[in-house]
Each structure stands twice: as C-alpha cells, then as structure tokens.
Write an enzyme that holds these catalytic residues in place. Structure first.
Site, PDB file in Angstrom:
ATOM      1  N   VAL A   1       0.876  -1.163   0.000  1.00  0.00           N
ATOM      2  CA  VAL A   1       0.000   0.000   0.000  1.00  0.00           C
ATOM      3  C   VAL A   1       0.914   1.214   0.000  1.00  0.00           C
ATOM      4  CG1 VAL A   1      -1.946   1.102   1.124  1.00  0.00           C
ATOM      5  CG2 VAL A   1      -1.537  -1.331   1.456  1.00  0.00           C
TER       6      VAL A   1
ATOM      7  N   GLY B   1      -7.627   2.887  -2.076  1.00  0.00           N
ATOM      8  CA  GLY B   1      -6.938   1.801  -1.388  1.00  0.00           C
ATOM      9  C   GLY B   1      -7.483   1.444  -0.016  1.00  0.00           C
TER      10      GLY B   1
ATOM     11  N   LEU C   1      -7.618  -2.277   0.172  1.00  0.00           N
ATOM     12  CA  LEU C   1      -6.237  -2.745   0.157  1.00  0.00           C
ATOM     13  C   LEU C   1      -5.588  -2.559   1.528  1.00  0.00           C
ATOM     14  CD1 LEU C   1      -4.255  -3.767  -2.046  1.00  0.00           C
ATOM     15  CD2 LEU C   1      -3.379  -1.444  -2.165  1.00  0.00           C
TER      16      LEU C   1
ATOM     17  N   GLU D   1     -10.721  24.700 -31.000  1.00  0.00           N
ATOM     18  CA  GLU D   1      -9.638  24.262 -30.115  1.00  0.00           C
ATOM     19  C   GLU D   1      -8.493  25.274 -30.105  1.00  0.00           C
ATOM     20  OE1 GLU D   1      -9.966  21.959 -28.012  1.00  0.00           O
ATOM     21  OE2 GLU D   1     -11.834  21.192 -28.827  1.00  0.00           O
TER      22      GLU D   1
ATOM     23  N   HIS E   1      -9.328  27.922 -27.557  1.00  0.00           N
ATOM     24  CA  HIS E   1      -9.008  27.495 -26.181  1.00  0.00           C
ATOM     25  C   HIS E   1      -7.511  27.621 -25.938  1.00  0.00           C
ATOM     26  CE1 HIS E   1     -12.838  25.977 -24.898  1.00  0.00           C
ATOM     27  NE2 HIS E   1     -12.922  25.020 -25.816  1.00  0.00           N
TER      28      HIS E   1
HETATM   29  N1  ATP Z   1      -2.141   3.149  -2.083  1.00  0.00           N
HETATM   30  C1  ATP Z   1      -2.138   2.203  -3.011  1.00  0.00           C
HETATM   31  N2  ATP Z   1      -1.049   1.500  -3.294  1.00  0.00           N
HETATM   32  C2  ATP Z   1      -1.047   0.545  -4.236  1.00  0.00           C
HETATM   33  N3  ATP Z   1      -2.131   0.196  -4.941  1.00  0.00           N
HETATM   34  C3  ATP Z   1      -3.268   0.853  -4.717  1.00  0.00           C
HETATM   35  C4  ATP Z   1      -3.345   1.875  -3.744  1.00  0.00           C
HETATM   36  N4  ATP Z   1      -4.588   2.353  -3.729  1.00  0.00           N
HETATM   37  C5  ATP Z   1      -5.276   1.661  -4.631  1.00  0.00           C
HETATM   38  N5  ATP Z   1      -4.488   0.754  -5.245  1.00  0.00           N
HETATM   39  C6  ATP Z   1      -4.890  -0.171  -6.319  1.00  0.00           C
HETATM   40  O1  ATP Z   1      -6.253   0.059  -6.589  1.00  0.00           O
HETATM   41  C7  ATP Z   1      -7.021  -1.129  -6.398  1.00  0.00           C
HETATM   42  C8  ATP Z   1      -8.347  -0.798  -5.815  1.00  0.00           C
HETATM   43  O2  ATP Z   1      -8.193  -0.264  -4.533  1.00  0.00           O
HETATM   44  P1  ATP Z   1      -9.248  -0.544  -3.389  1.00  0.00           P
HETATM   45  O3  ATP Z   1     -10.205  -1.584  -3.789  1.00  0.00           O
HETATM   46  O4  ATP Z   1      -8.525  -0.748  -2.131  1.00  0.00           O
HETATM   47  O5  ATP Z   1      -9.975   0.840  -3.379  1.00  0.00           O
HETATM   48  P2  ATP Z   1     -11.127   1.312  -2.413  1.00  0.00           P
HETATM   49  O6  ATP Z   1     -10.678   2.566  -1.797  1.00  0.00           O
HETATM   50  O7  ATP Z   1     -11.543   0.227  -1.517  1.00  0.00           O
HETATM   51  O8  ATP Z   1     -12.222   1.640  -3.492  1.00  0.00           O
HETATM   52  P3  ATP Z   1     -13.794   1.722  -3.298  1.00  0.00           P
HETATM   53  O9  ATP Z   1     -14.066   2.908  -2.462  1.00  0.00           O
HETATM   54  O10 ATP Z   1     -14.252   1.895  -4.702  1.00  0.00           O
HETATM   55  O11 ATP Z   1     -14.206   0.428  -2.674  1.00  0.00           O
HETATM   56  C9  ATP Z   1      -6.174  -1.972  -5.488  1.00  0.00           C
HETATM   57  O12 ATP Z   1      -6.411  -3.328  -5.713  1.00  0.00           O
HETATM   58  C10 ATP Z   1      -4.754  -1.588  -5.885  1.00  0.00           C
HETATM   59  O13 ATP Z   1      -4.348  -2.340  -6.988  1.00  0.00           O
HETATM   60 ZN    ZN Z   2     -14.423  23.719 -26.129  1.00  0.00          ZN
END
Ligand code: ATP
Ligand code: ZN
Length: 735
Positions: free
Chosen positions: A264, A307, A310, A528, A531
């Site tokens: 993480v 995460g 995670l 574009e 912009h």
């Molecule tokens: N801090 C992090 N480090 C590494 N990988 C991450 C991290 N945050 C998210 N990921 C990647 O994103 C994927 C999804 O994250 P996760 O399911 O934990 O999100 P969540 O916050 O629970 O989302 P939700 O709110 O949608 O349930 C993880 O399996 C991982 O691969």
């Molecule tokens: Zn535009």
C-alpha cells in the site's frame, strides 16, 4: 441487494411446476406398471371339469389384460399423493439430468417388470396344438394352471409345454369335453392343479415410483446445492437455504492475504494509524495487562479507488490473521430480519476465527444516518444497523476481533456508529499527491517487463502526467500500458505505451471511424485553437500539453489537455481565467465564422458551474457576500431559503461573472486573431499539436509554469527538442 432476490423469485415457479409434472409422470408410470402387474390376489380355484373352445383360448400373451387388479391399482394410486411431501425442486423438465434419470429409471423398471411377468418359461404353444399333439394322444401327465392365465402341462416323458389361456372356465370345459370324448374314467383323468406364482418384483415394483420420486428430488436438490464458482454459495437453492447466513468472504492469511503494508503505497499517516490494530491483534496482552480497552474498529474513508480495501487487507496481512470481507449492501435484503441475522452470523463466525479482522465495505449501505430518510420507512435497514451496533457493543476485549469499515461518504454515517467504543478511529485516505502517485506507480510497475529498472524520474514523469489519478486508476493505467505493448508485439512496456494508456484512460479511445466533414473539421480546429491561445496568454491557466482534433471517446470531437498541479486552494483570479479559457472555443468560432455551432455546450456547463459556485458558496461575489446560498438538500427543503429579491441578485451576479469572462475572452482573441489562425492551420495539417509546436508558433509562454511536478519531470525533456515521438503528450484535464 438483488443478489438473493433473484434466486428466490426464479425458484418460485419451478417449485410449483415440479410437483405437478412429477406427479403426472409418476401417475403415468403407475398406470403402466399396473397394466403389467400379476394378478396376485385372484382366488385359487379348485379342480374343475373341462370343455373346449379353442378360439377363445388363443390369446397372445401381450394382449392379455389383467382384469383382476383394480384393488392394486387403487392402492398404488396413493403413491403419488404421499409423495407430495417429498422435498420440492425446480422444474425438472428444464433439467436434462433429471430427464435422463427419469428415462433410464422408467426403462429399467419396465424391463424388470416384463422379465418378472415372463417367468413361466415353457415352450409356447397354442391350445389347439396342445390339444391335437398332446392331449388327444394321451401324452399329458399333469396340468398346472398358473395365475389363471397360463398353463404348464407336463408330458409323460417329463418335458413341459406351456400356453396361455383366456379364461379358466373355458379351459376347464375344453379339457373336460376332450376327456369325455376320449372316454377317460374320472379317476384316470389328468390332474389339474392351480398355482399362484408371484415374482419378488411384484413386491418391489409398487415402490419404484415412490423411490424414483424421492431419489430424483434428492438428486436435483443436491445438484442445485452444489457450490458455485469461488467456493461460496452459488446453486439456486443456496439462496433460500442460507438466506440468513452472512455472505462474507474469508481470506485466509496463509493462502490469500499476501498484501502487506509495503504494497500500500503513499498513505503513510493512514498506515501509522492503523498499525495500532496490528499490534493489538499480535500482542493483545500488552494492552490488556495495563487495563486498556482495545479499539474495536475504524472507518476508512476516502474517494473511490484510494486503497481502503487494500489497506484493510494489508492490516490483516501484517497481523497474520484471517480477514473476513463483506460489502454493506450484502446485508440488505427484501426480507425483514435477514440483514440482522447476517450481521449476527458474521460476528459469530468472526469470534470463532478470532483473532481476525472483519472488513465491511460500503458501510453507508447500512450505516447511513437513520434520520436522513424520514420519508421512507426503512425498518429492515434500521434493524440491520441496530444489530451491528449491538454486536460491536457485545464484544469482549478478549474476543480479539477488529472491525474495519470502508466508505466514500463518512459524513452520511449514523452518529451511533462513530461514537467511542464502536468505530472510534477514523482513517482518511485522500487522493494521492505527486509523491503518493510516484510510490503507487513504483508498486504497480514492479510486475511489468520494462526496458530499464524503474527510476524515480520515470515514475515521477508518469505521476506528473496523471494528476488526480487514484491508486485504482494508476493500477488500471499500468495494466492498460502492458496491454497496448502486447497488442503491438513490443518486447518491453515503454514510456510511449504508458502515454497512450494514460490518454486512453482520460479521454477514451481514438475514434478512427468517426469522420468529420471538412467544414466540421475546420470548426473544431478553430474552436480548439481558441481554447489554446487563450490558455497560452492567461497567467493562471494550467500548462498545456497537447491539442488534438482527432475524435475520441463518447463525444469529444477535439480536445486540449492541460496539467493542473496538486492544488488545495483556488484563487478568484484563477477561477476567472478558467472561465475565460473555457469560453475561448465559442468566441473563436464567433470571430472566425458567420455562424456558431453546438460544439461549446460542454464548455458553457463548466463556466456556469464555476460562476454558480463563486456566487453561492465561495463568497466571491460582492453583492451576495460571504453567505452560503446553496441549499444543502433540495428534496428536504420545506421553506424557501431566500427571498425573490436575493434570487434575482444571484441570477444577475452569475450572469455578470460569465459576461465579464466572455468580454475578456473576446478582447484577448480579437487581438490575437493571427495566432488563432496559425494554430488552427497547424491543427488542420497535423491534427495533433504539442506544447513544442505551440512554442514554435507563438513563442514561449509569457509566464512561468506553476505546476511544480510539471516543471520537475516534464519540462526539461520537452525543452530538449521535438523528441523522437511527437505524440508524447498527455494530461489530465480537458478544456
Ligand atoms: N495506495 C495504493 N497503493 C497501491 N495500490 C493501490 C493503492 N490504492 C489503490 N491501489 C490499487 O487500486 C485497487 C483498488 O483499490 P481498493 O479496492 O482498495 O480501493 P477502495 O478505496 O476500496 O475503493 P472503493 O471505495 O471503490 O471500494 C487496489 O487493488 C490496488 O491495486
Ligand atoms: Zn471547447
């Protein structure tokens, strides 16, 4: 919520149709069986005198109808009625296994039945043959009538012959009259004996339909209860049988949870905070001996994909304990009481597994504030939440169970959930900043096959290109890059693959099939270019990376990509500049063409939102002042929040802000009409132009770029020249 409803609904019909069709089938079977049954209750008739009537005796075996077995038939008719109580199963006609089963069983039964009936195995004659060849020649020693329908005659030499008869009386009369004719004395007459033969099958056969029905039902029941993929529930019957069971998935620390804190990336504070739970699960006595009460749970909140799941998993992984994961929505069911029962089940499982971690994702599905929806009576939800509170209170500290919960909306949670003693820790996971993204990229680049080891520079460049990406976005982007590399048969995943992947994640797929007419293309190019030129000369505009007039994704006909930095405060001037830039497209169309198009709708929406926010809640309008005017919850509003007069002032202020921006935009672009022309022409030729092209056409931007990540990771490389890949431009924000 629908997970369980479906199986139940779909079960209903099959239940009814099963009992019907099985009944019909077995009734049919009974009839067939009865038809062939032996007359085992016919009276045994004593010796009689004979008379002959050949034709009537000349029946074929198969034509013989059993006319003395009604009693049995009725008796068997009770069979299916009794069987109505056997376990119900879904429509068997839809189940090929069941059909096979029925056919095989039926076939086997009939075969056995026939076999049982053909027990008399003597050579088959007609009565006429018997009379002419044996009886009249005086060769018959003994006659045995079997089951009143078959005759076995023993000849003088000991051999046996047999034939069927239609009626015993006729047969007796015939025999009598022949012997009379032959003038045989009564004492010398052929003895006739009567015998009732029953096969062991005649006892078994009545039970076969019943056995088949029970067997078939059991077979069906067990196939339908078979586990679905993933080891959990799956069979349609599982839905009913386990309705009150928790649907939590168990991850075992030895096999499944390989996730550790090092996986993480980038949320160090959150990890620190949650570390306490790890220590508690590993060394509970350290706390207990000092009399400390152990925290029961923590809420992990933050935007999607940051995460939360995670981190919870990693906590279990670090502590080396089982991890029970369940989604809040899985408690919600249409039946009252099911949610509560699932909560009970979950916690009792957890206590058995303790020490362990329960993770409830989307806890807002059950834990939303109870008073927040007074319109709908939500007894079931409330009961579920109450049960959750009860279970959390019911913990003994010796239980060693920690409950973590994830949510995107911590503000919605019931206060009772977050009070001390329940989820008293609150861990917030924000969208990662540049350093966080770098760390996450390093984690997800690990498994990919790259040309060189991942450098800080490389990860930094990718992070600078993806402001606002969450961990999940980054994981997706890395995978997408590898897919693109594989599609082009590349040996390694390279920077250009990542750049394509990022663009794809942000704007969507290139739509090569969407062909614009030359006029449309010209309009898009000038739009574009408007912009881009605006942005180039506005101090607070984000760094421009790329302008393209290749259609992409759902709706974009053309787009420009900018790279906003990680920013936590936005100034009033910045808002104004963004509004001016957003209007640049339409203004350019207006200056360069006689007519205007629908291509600016998206821009106007952005502008209106910004102006509204400035007036209604950001205190950026002098006339309204620093009052928040935005109604919190429009549905629940009972009385009007402000007067008609204020309404008018708000409208006027919003309009003033937009009009101001429009005027400034028009002034800017009218002065730089030649620049718009240059950029538009270049766009029409190349379709995609980069920051370098812009520098070549308009000279360097008159302001220093404010995005630090951009300056650090992207600028030096861009200034080195055109680069080997003209498409190395990507970004996060469209205008
Ligand atoms: N801090 C992090 N480090 C590494 N990988 C991450 C991290 N945050 C998210 N990921 C990647 O994103 C994927 C999804 O994250 P996760 O399911 O934990 O999100 P969540 O916050 O629970 O989302 P939700 O709110 O949608 O349930 C993880 O399996 C991982 O691969
Ligand atoms: Zn535009």
């Amino acid at each position: 919520m629908f997970a369980l409803r479906n199986p139940i609904v779909s079960m209903r019909r099959p239940l009814a149709s099963l009992s019907k069709s099985t009944f019909e089938q077995s009734a049919l079977l009974q009839r067939q069986l009865s038809f062939h049954r032996l007359p085992n209750n016919s009276p045994v008739i004593g010796t009689r005198q004979f008379s002959v009537l050949n034709n009537q005796l000349n029946f074929k075996f198969t034509n013989r109808t059993n006319y003395k077995n009604e009693g049995n038939y009725n008796q068997q008719q009770n069979g299916p009625n009794n069987n109505k109580n056997t376990p119900p199963s879904p429509n068997p006609l839809n189940n090929p296994n069941f059909k096979n089963f029925v056919f095989i069983a039926l076939g086997a039964t009939l075969l056995l039945d026939l076999f049982a009936l053909s027990t008399p195995e003597s050579p088959q004659l007609t009565f006429q043959d018997f009379k002419v060849n044996y009886l009249e020649k005086g060769m018959v020693n003994k006659i045995q009538v079997i089951n009143n329908s078959f005759v076995e005659a023993t000849l003088n030499n000991g051999t046996q012959v047999g034939f069927t008869i239609g009626s015993v009386e006729f047969f007796e009369n015939e025999i009598d009259s022949i012997q009379d004719k032959l003038q045989i004395a009564p004492v010398d007459r052929i003895p006739v004996s009567y015998e009732k033969r029953t096969s062991v099958w005649s006892y078994i056969i009545p039970f076969i339909p019943t056995l088949m029905l029970i067997g078939g039902s059991y077979y069906l029941y067990s196939t339908m209860r078979k586990k679905g993929p993933g080891g959990g529930s799956g069979g349609p019957l599982d839905g009913i049988m386990n309705v009150g069971k928790s649907k939590a998935k168990l991850f075992n620390q030895d096999t499944d949870i390989k996730v550790k804190f090092k996986d993480v990336a980038g949320c160090d504070e959150a990890k620190e905070e949650i570390m306490e739970f790890v220590t508690f699960l590993q060394q509970p006595q350290k706390y207990e001996k000092l009399g400390a009460k152990i925290p029961r749970g923590a809420i992990l909140s933050g935007p999607p994909g940051t995460g939360k799941t995670l981190l919870a998993k990693a906590t279990a992984g670090e502590a080396g304990v089982p991890f029970l994961s369940v989604s809040g929505s899985e408690f919600v069911e249409m039946f009252v009481g099911v949610g509560a029962s699932r909560v009970r089940d979950l916690f009792s499982t957890a206590r058995k597994l303790a020490p362990c971690i329960i993770f409830v994702d989307e806890i807002d599905a059950i834990g939303a504030a109870r008073e927040s929806s007074p319109m709908r009576s939500n007894d079931e939800k409330e009961a579920t939440l109450n049960q959750l509170l009860v279970e959390m209170d019911g913990f003994e500290s010796s239980d060693h169970v920690v409950v973590l919960a994830g949510t995107n909306r911590p503000d919605m949670l019931d206060k009772a959930l977050t009070r001390p003693g329940r989820f008293d820790r609150h861990v917030y996971l924000d969208a990662p900043d540049i350093e966080g993204r770098k760390a996450i990229y390093k984690v997800h680049l690990g498994p990919l096959k790259l040309k060189e080891p991942v450098t800080d520079e490389f990860a930094g460049r990718l992070s600078a290109l993806t402001p606002g990406f969450s961990g999940a976005d980054i994981a997706n982007c890395c995978n997408e890059a590898a897919l693109i590399a594989a599609r082009t048969d590349a040996e390694y995943v390279e920077l250009k693959h990542f750049e394509q992947a990022i663009e794809r994640v942000i704007v969507g797929l290139e739509r090569k099939t969407r062909v614009l007419s030359p006029e449309e293309k010209k309009t898009v190019a000038y739009h574009e270019a408007g912009h881009a030129v605006c942005g180039w000369h506005l101090q607070h505009a984000d760094p421009l990376l790329k302008v393209s007039i290749i259609p992409r994704g759902q709706a974009a006909l053309g787009y420009a990509q900018y790279l906003p930095g990680d920013q936590y405060l936005i100034s009033q001037e910045q808002f104004e500049h963004r509004m001016i830039m957003a209007l640049g497209g339409r203004v350019s169309e207006q200056i360069n063409f006689d007519d205007i198009t629908t291509g600016g709708a998206d821009d106007f929406e952005k502008v209106t939102k910004m102006a509204n926010a400035m007036v209604l809640k950001l205190g950026m309008s002098n006339k309204i002042g620093t009052i928040v005017m935005e109604p919190k919850n429009t549905q629940m509003q009972v009385h009007k929040q402000f007067s008609e007069e204020t309404f008018e002032t708000i409208d006027a202020e919003v309009k003033r802000l937009v009009d101001d921006a429009y005027a400034k935009c028009k002034k800017l672009l009218t002065e730089r009409l030649d620049e718009v022309e240059k950029v538009a022409q270049e766009l029409l030729i190349k379709e995609v132009i980069t920051r370098d092209d812009m520098i070549r056409l308009l000279g360097p931007r008159p302001f220093e770029e404010k995005n630090e990540a951009f300056k650090k990771y992207l600028l030096p490389q861009n200034q080195e020249g055109e680069g080997e890949n003209p498409h190395t431009d990507e970004g996060a924000k469209l205008a």
